[in-house]
Every structure is written in C-alpha cells, then in structure tokens.
Design an enzyme around this catalytic site. Structure first.
Site, PDB file in Angstrom:
ATOM      1  N   ARG A  26       4.485 -41.476 -42.152  1.00 41.45           N
ATOM      2  CA  ARG A  26       4.694 -42.560 -41.185  1.00 41.45           C
ATOM      3  C   ARG A  26       4.643 -43.937 -41.852  1.00 41.45           C
ATOM      4  O   ARG A  26       4.107 -44.885 -41.268  1.00 41.45           O
ATOM      5  CB  ARG A  26       3.654 -42.491 -40.053  1.00 41.45           C
ATOM      6  CG  ARG A  26       3.726 -41.234 -39.216  1.00 41.45           C
ATOM      7  CD  ARG A  26       4.892 -41.327 -38.234  1.00 41.45           C
ATOM      8  NE  ARG A  26       4.835 -40.239 -37.268  1.00 41.45           N
ATOM      9  CZ  ARG A  26       4.365 -40.375 -36.031  1.00 41.45           C
ATOM     10  NH1 ARG A  26       3.953 -41.532 -35.601  1.00 41.45           N
ATOM     11  NH2 ARG A  26       4.358 -39.352 -35.230  1.00 41.45           N
ATOM     12  N   ARG A  30       5.307 -48.984 -36.504  1.00 39.45           N
ATOM     13  CA  ARG A  30       4.852 -50.154 -35.754  1.00 39.45           C
ATOM     14  C   ARG A  30       3.881 -51.066 -36.489  1.00 39.45           C
ATOM     15  O   ARG A  30       3.673 -52.207 -36.077  1.00 39.45           O
ATOM     16  CB  ARG A  30       4.224 -49.704 -34.420  1.00 39.45           C
ATOM     17  CG  ARG A  30       5.267 -49.454 -33.346  1.00 39.45           C
ATOM     18  CD  ARG A  30       4.646 -48.822 -32.125  1.00 39.45           C
ATOM     19  NE  ARG A  30       4.152 -47.492 -32.457  1.00 39.45           N
ATOM     20  CZ  ARG A  30       3.390 -46.740 -31.657  1.00 39.45           C
ATOM     21  NH1 ARG A  30       3.028 -47.207 -30.483  1.00 39.45           N
ATOM     22  NH2 ARG A  30       3.012 -45.543 -32.035  1.00 39.45           N
ATOM     23  N   ARG A  39      13.009 -52.626 -33.781  1.00 39.46           N
ATOM     24  CA  ARG A  39      12.784 -51.748 -32.628  1.00 39.46           C
ATOM     25  C   ARG A  39      13.144 -52.473 -31.334  1.00 39.46           C
ATOM     26  O   ARG A  39      13.700 -51.892 -30.410  1.00 39.46           O
ATOM     27  CB  ARG A  39      11.310 -51.328 -32.631  1.00 39.46           C
ATOM     28  CG  ARG A  39      10.798 -50.608 -31.393  1.00 39.46           C
ATOM     29  CD  ARG A  39      11.087 -49.135 -31.482  1.00 39.46           C
ATOM     30  NE  ARG A  39      10.268 -48.331 -30.587  1.00 39.46           N
ATOM     31  CZ  ARG A  39      10.502 -48.140 -29.307  1.00 39.46           C
ATOM     32  NH1 ARG A  39      11.514 -48.742 -28.720  1.00 39.46           N
ATOM     33  NH2 ARG A  39       9.722 -47.361 -28.606  1.00 39.46           N
ATOM     34  N   ASP A  76      12.698 -38.314 -36.019  1.00 37.57           N
ATOM     35  CA  ASP A  76      11.499 -37.766 -35.385  1.00 37.57           C
ATOM     36  C   ASP A  76      11.630 -36.254 -35.315  1.00 37.57           C
ATOM     37  O   ASP A  76      12.753 -35.725 -35.331  1.00 37.57           O
ATOM     38  CB  ASP A  76      11.310 -38.348 -33.976  1.00 37.57           C
ATOM     39  CG  ASP A  76       9.891 -38.082 -33.472  1.00 37.57           C
ATOM     40  OD1 ASP A  76       8.972 -38.781 -33.902  1.00 37.57           O
ATOM     41  OD2 ASP A  76       9.714 -37.129 -32.698  1.00 37.57           O
ATOM     42  N   TYR A 152       5.548 -29.318 -27.886  1.00 35.60           N
ATOM     43  CA  TYR A 152       6.146 -30.436 -27.144  1.00 35.60           C
ATOM     44  C   TYR A 152       7.161 -29.937 -26.115  1.00 35.60           C
ATOM     45  O   TYR A 152       7.251 -30.459 -25.004  1.00 35.60           O
ATOM     46  CB  TYR A 152       6.811 -31.429 -28.104  1.00 35.60           C
ATOM     47  CG  TYR A 152       5.817 -32.263 -28.878  1.00 35.60           C
ATOM     48  CD1 TYR A 152       5.225 -33.384 -28.311  1.00 35.60           C
ATOM     49  CD2 TYR A 152       5.450 -31.923 -30.175  1.00 35.60           C
ATOM     50  CE1 TYR A 152       4.298 -34.151 -29.011  1.00 35.60           C
ATOM     51  CE2 TYR A 152       4.530 -32.685 -30.887  1.00 35.60           C
ATOM     52  CZ  TYR A 152       3.954 -33.790 -30.293  1.00 35.60           C
ATOM     53  OH  TYR A 152       3.039 -34.542 -30.983  1.00 35.60           O
TER      54      TYR A 152
END
Ligand code: 1CP
Length: 350
Positions: A26, A30, A39, A76, A152
C-alpha cells in the site's frame, strides 16, 4: 542494469543483491497528498483504477518521492469480482461494498469470459508503468487470494467474523469449492495478463488467512495458492511469486513449505529470529515492520528497522517491507526515514 540484477527480483529468487530491496505494501494511497489530489479528480475509486492515465501516475507517485526498489500496480483485489460481473463499489472512509453472493445459484451469474475485456485498462496501466520505470526498479503485479476475495464476495464488504463465508466453507465444502475453483481460474488469468503487460513479480494477498483453522487453512489458503502458483510457474518460470498469509500464526510454516511460492510476506507478529530459523530455510522472506511503527516514527521505529535488516539481510533472500499495508495516517517523512535506515544498515555491513 539487466533484468536479472534488479535487486527485488534477485532477492525474491533467494539471492544476495547489491542492496537490500525495499518496497511497502500500500505504498500508494491516502497518506500521500498527491494521491488525495488525484483521487479527488477521479469519479470514485474504481474509476481511478480503470483510468490508465490516473492509475499510472498513482503507481509512480511513491517512487518519485522515495528511493524504493519496486512499483506495485495500482489496482485492488476487488477488480476480480467486479470483472466477473459482481456489483462492487467503494464508499469513501468506509471501504469496499459488494452486492453479496448468496448460495450456489449466484455462482452461475459470474462470468469469467467477460473479465479480460473489463480489466483491459488495468493491463494497459501495467504496460505504461513498465515503460516509465527507472532502471533497476521492478514492477509487481498482484491479486487477492481466493479465500480473501471470497470473503468480500459473500460478506458484501469487510467483516469481523466471516460467518457467511465460514458457514458455506465449513458447512458445504464441496459447494464452496466451486467458488474457490472459479477464483483460482480468474486469479491465474488476471496475474498472467499483468505479467504479459510487464509485471516482473507477483504477490498474492491472503489478508484474512488468519481467520481459518488448520484444516480450512490447508484447503482454502494453501491448496488454491499452490494451484495458482504451479499454473503461473509453468508458463512464466522466471516470475517470482510471493504469498502473504496474513496473521496465520503457526500455520505460516506449512504455507512456506507447501504453497509452492518463492517468497513469503511475513506479518508483524513474527520475531526476526523465528523468521530466520523457521521460514527462511524454505523460501525468500519479506517483511515485517509493524505499520503502526511507521505512524509513530522516532528512534524506536529506526531501531526496529535495524533489528530486521541486521538479522535477515545477511541471509540473502530478503526484501524489506511492512508486515501489512501503510496506514492512511502515516507521515510520509517517516517512510523516507525508513528507506534511509535500510540503506544505512547495508552501508554498515560492508
Ligand atoms: O478511498 C480510497 O482512496 C481507497 C483506498 C484504497 C487503496 C489506495 C483501496 C480500497 N484499495 C487501494 C489500493 C490497493 N489495494 C493496492 C494498490 C496500492 C499499493 O499497494 O500501493 C493493493 C495492493 C490493494 C490490496 C487490497 N485491497 C487488499 C490486500 C492487502 C491488504 O491490505 O490486506 C485488500 C484486503 C483490499 C480490499 C480493500 N480495498 C480498499 C480498502 C480500504 C480495502 C480493505 C478493506 C478491509 O479492511 O476490509
């Protein structure tokens, strides 16, 4: 510099590169102001992943700031269910949401033959990043492991107890196997398309492997990853494969022995001594600084970096990384300090 001398690739193959390779799970995201700016221009997170102009830039952002040895394709793990036709969206600050699959019938709605076309922009991004990479830096492709992606798909997002997934996996293993088999096929196709576009190493993230008991871990983590690794290796013998059975505790050793991967990414709960003795004899190792150390910074962060490097780098087959992904509240200056500490550890050894 030739392909074989890229430090990351040499280390993943068990070798002793000129310098200790470092990248961070990662590493785009952010915590970087330049990520947040881009973004904000995209029409949601999936649009960011599927717009090669944006995704290429976001992939390269951490390499512009820090002296890292690899870029990881910006995408992702949930683009695979999306590519198979499941409804997937991202709520800012909350994470991923999916229209949950219910039962065997829902499986019939998933369509692997449509995935390659839908995920074309991801492969286009890989090709563009590869063309733009500075010498010596490697491009890593990735996918979620079948078990983690299945959680998920069944839970409809993040979960605490994974009880929808476990009810199916533990209660009707042969039915659940159909979903896992489909995800094995989809993962092989997705990783091979990234390799064809330029990925030089691949990583399989089993972020929720630690939720499984030993029988389930063998069937739903080790066996599917072994199937994926052997199929990829047959077509791409030179591409190192890393597995990340996050928080799998004592089951890590079985993973290192039986999953058929070249390298294992190790979570922060492992002592460096146990990594050296129990895992490194079987596979290359990657890890394992606590991402919380990177948030807090300071001399204790640097001491941990040194402890990891001083024990593991001399063995070869070592890639410095975090034990899990960079957290959004991380100060980018701390990342620069960690890279510097890894370089200083190398300099003190020679
Ligand atoms: O709002 C935003 O900007 C989205 C935040 C974000 C980002 C930056 C998400 C949503 N995904 C990503 C990118 C991403 N995800 C990358 C590429 C970037 C890089 O590494 O530099 C990778 C490799 C992933 C992998 C991923 N996604 C995993 C496996 C690794 C891990 O952290 O365990 C998992 C579990 C996901 C699901 C996911 N996607 C996004 C979030 C916030 C999550 C986690 C949700 C949860 O905790 O359940």
């Amino acid at each position: 510099m030739t392909e074989t001398t890229k430090p990351l690739l040499a280390a993943l193959r068990g070798g002793h590169p000129d310098r200790t390779p470092i990248w961070l799970m990662r590493q785009a995201g952010r915590y970087l102001p330049e990520y947040r700016a881009l973004r904000a221009r995209a029409n949601g997170f999936l649009d960011l992943c599927y717009t090669p102009d944006f995704a290429t830039e976001v992939t390269l952002q951490p390499l512009r700031r820090f002296d890292l040895d690899a870029a990881i394709l910006f995408s992702d793990i949930l683009v695979v269910p999306h590519g198979l036709g499941q409804k997937v969206w991202f709520v800012e600050g909350e994470g991923p949401k999916l229209e949950p699959l219910t039962g065997t019938a829902a499986l019939d709605a998933l369509d692997l033959s449509a995935m390659a076309e839908k995920l074309k922009p991801v492969y286009e991004t890989a090709a563009r990043v590869k063309a733009a990479l500075p010498a010596g830096k490697a491009l890593i492709g990735f996918a979620g492991a079948p078990w983690t992606v299945a959680t998920y798909m069944l839970e409809g997002g993040s979960s605490r107890d994974f009880l929808k997934a476990k009810r199916w996996a533990y209660g009707d293993p042969d039915g659940f196997q159909r979903l896992i088999d489909l995800l094995v096929d989809a993962t092989v196709q997705h990783l091979e398309a990234q390799i064809a576009a330029g990925a030089e190493a691949v990583q399989i993230f089993d972020s929720w492997a630690g939720a499984l008991d030993e029988d389930a871990f063998e069937r739903w983590t080790v066996a599917p990853i072994r199937a994926i690794a052997s199929r990829i290796r047959a077509n791409h013998p030179d591409v190192p494969i890393t597995g990340f059975p996050n928080r799998a505790g004592t089951l890590y050793e079985s993973f290192a022995l039986h999953a058929g991967v070249d390298a294992v990414s190790v979570d922060p709960t492992w002592t460096v001594e146990t990594i050296a003795r129990r895992l490194r004899p079987h596979v290359a190792v990657q890890g394992n600084l606590d991402p919380g150390r990177l948030v807090a910074g300071g001399p204790d962060m640097i001491r941990r970096v040194r402890a990891i490097c001083d024990r593991l780098a001399p063995m070869g087959g070592f890639v410095f990384n975090l034990g899990h992904g960079v957290l959004p509240s991380t100060n980018p200056d701390h990342v620069a300090q960690v890279v510097e500490a890894v370089r200083a550890a190398d300099a003190d050894r020679v």
